[in-house]
Enzyme design. Structure first.
Site, PDB file in Angstrom:
ATOM      1  N   GLU A  58      -2.376  56.268  35.880  1.00 49.76           N
ATOM      2  CA  GLU A  58      -1.198  55.542  36.377  1.00 49.76           C
ATOM      3  C   GLU A  58      -1.587  54.734  37.615  1.00 49.76           C
ATOM      4  OE1 GLU A  58       1.764  58.503  37.371  1.00 49.76           O
ATOM      5  OE2 GLU A  58       0.547  59.344  38.974  1.00 49.76           O
ATOM      6  N   ASP A 113       3.521  55.827  47.188  1.00 54.51           N
ATOM      7  CA  ASP A 113       3.218  54.675  46.325  1.00 54.51           C
ATOM      8  C   ASP A 113       3.235  53.343  47.090  1.00 54.51           C
ATOM      9  OD1 ASP A 113       3.420  56.621  44.262  1.00 54.51           O
ATOM     10  OD2 ASP A 113       5.550  56.192  44.002  1.00 54.51           O
TER      11      ASP A 113
END
Ligand code: FUB
Length: 327
Positions: A226, A19
């Site tokens: 997401e 991420d």
């Protein structure tokens, strides 16, 4: 200290990272990743396998320089409101302060978004005692616009609980819309001047196709799942995100930071591992995609590694689709 990174190769190999939110601060590249734990615990659609407990900050002078791991800059034990799962963070600079925005489950098991501050982009970061009032779900990404207004984008389905907040309050039985209904959009809020709270209401971002019709929940190649990220290029706002179940990074554009955004195409085709999550940053005169895959663990979904590659635009402003495994 690791060696200078190569494109499409792990940035670091001594820890698992995911991420990546990349920024240029003080003329250097700083990367704010999740720090994946090496464990063999349960793995499910609720995301229990993503059991992260702290954050590290990575940095480099440029792409020819070694990557520096600045060590642990924030730990779960120091965040009073959080119980577990420090997921995808982002950082921002304003008011001569560096802010780290991060999601975690609160003591009721609901994801919330918190803020921690530092005088240095490398941390350590000092968390606020409580989460941002009115925050929910995961994957915060902050854009400080040219007029110095700061927008926070967030949201994620399934483990990220976005479908449980579709009415504005938490509903443990909340479901994704039917396949032919508009998909749930990421959320956006203006941040207060001190960056510690939302100013005004949280809004849902609408993502539409080339005819102005909302992308539907059943359109899993294009619908938001997401990992929202917004960057600006030639006066346009680019909202990019993961499609989750179809494992792509895609993007949509708008003239307004709060949308609506018009779907444009695919940035990155699927990587090894279930999740795909990224950031886009300009460094000097080029643009880069930071992303992750699970190649370092030979495919274990929750043991990921951060990578980078150059991102190129066509003359009309569209982004050229990237193959994570070229050649
Ligand atoms: O790293 C935990 C979660 O996996 C992130 O919050 C999602 O975006 C996905 O990458």
């Amino acid at each position: 200290m690791e060696k200078a990174p190569k494109q499409n190769q792990p940035l670091v190999t001594h820890i698992f990272t995911a991420d990546p939110s990349a920024h240029v601060f003080e003329g250097r590249l700083y990367i704010y990743p999740s720090h994946d734990l090496d464990h063999d615990g349960a793995s499910n659609d609720n995301g229990d396998q993503y059991a992260m407990e702290d954050y590290h900050v990575l940095s480099m002078d440029d792409f020819d320089s070694p990557v520096v791991d600045h060590g642990e800059v924030l730990h779960l034990r120091d965040i009073p409101w959080a119980s577990k799962q420090l997921w995808a963070p982002d950082a921002a600079y304003k008011n001569n302060i560096y802010y780290l925005f991060f999601p975690a489950r609160d003591h009721d098991g609901n994801f919330r978004i918190g803020v921690a501050t530092s005088a240095s982009p490398a941390g350590p970061f000092n968390p606020q005692p409580d989460y941002i009032p009115g925050s929910f779900s995961i994957d915060p990404a902050v854009l400080v616009d040219d007029d110095n207004r700061a927008y926070i984008y967030f949201g994620g389905l399934w483990g990220g609980q976005l479908e449980k907040w579709s009415t504005g309050t938490f509903n443990p039985n909340g479901k994704e819309p039917a396949a032919d209904e508009p998909a749930l959009g990421p959320r956006v809020a203006l941040l207060s001047e001190d960056m510690l709270s939302f100013e005004g209401a949280v809004q849902e971002i609408s993502i539409v196709d080339e005819n102005g019709s909302p992308i539907t929940a059943g359109d899993e190649d294009r619908r938001f799942f997401e990992g929202p990220w917004v960057h600006k290029y030639n006066g346009w706002y680019y909202l990019s995100y993961s499609t989750g179940t179809t494992h792509k990074l895609v993007y949509a554009v708008s003239r307004n930071p709060m949308g609506p955004y018009t779907f444009k195409g695919t940035i990155l085709t699927p990587v090894i591992g279930w999740t795909t999550h990224h950031s886009i940053v300009q460094f000097r005169d080029k643009w880069y995609l930071f992303y992750h895959d699970s190649s370092l663990s030979e495919g274990v979904n929750h043991k990921r590694c951060v990578k980078y590659t150059e991102l190129r635009y066509n003359e009309d402003g569209t982004i050229q689709t990237i193959d994570p495994y070229p050649g």
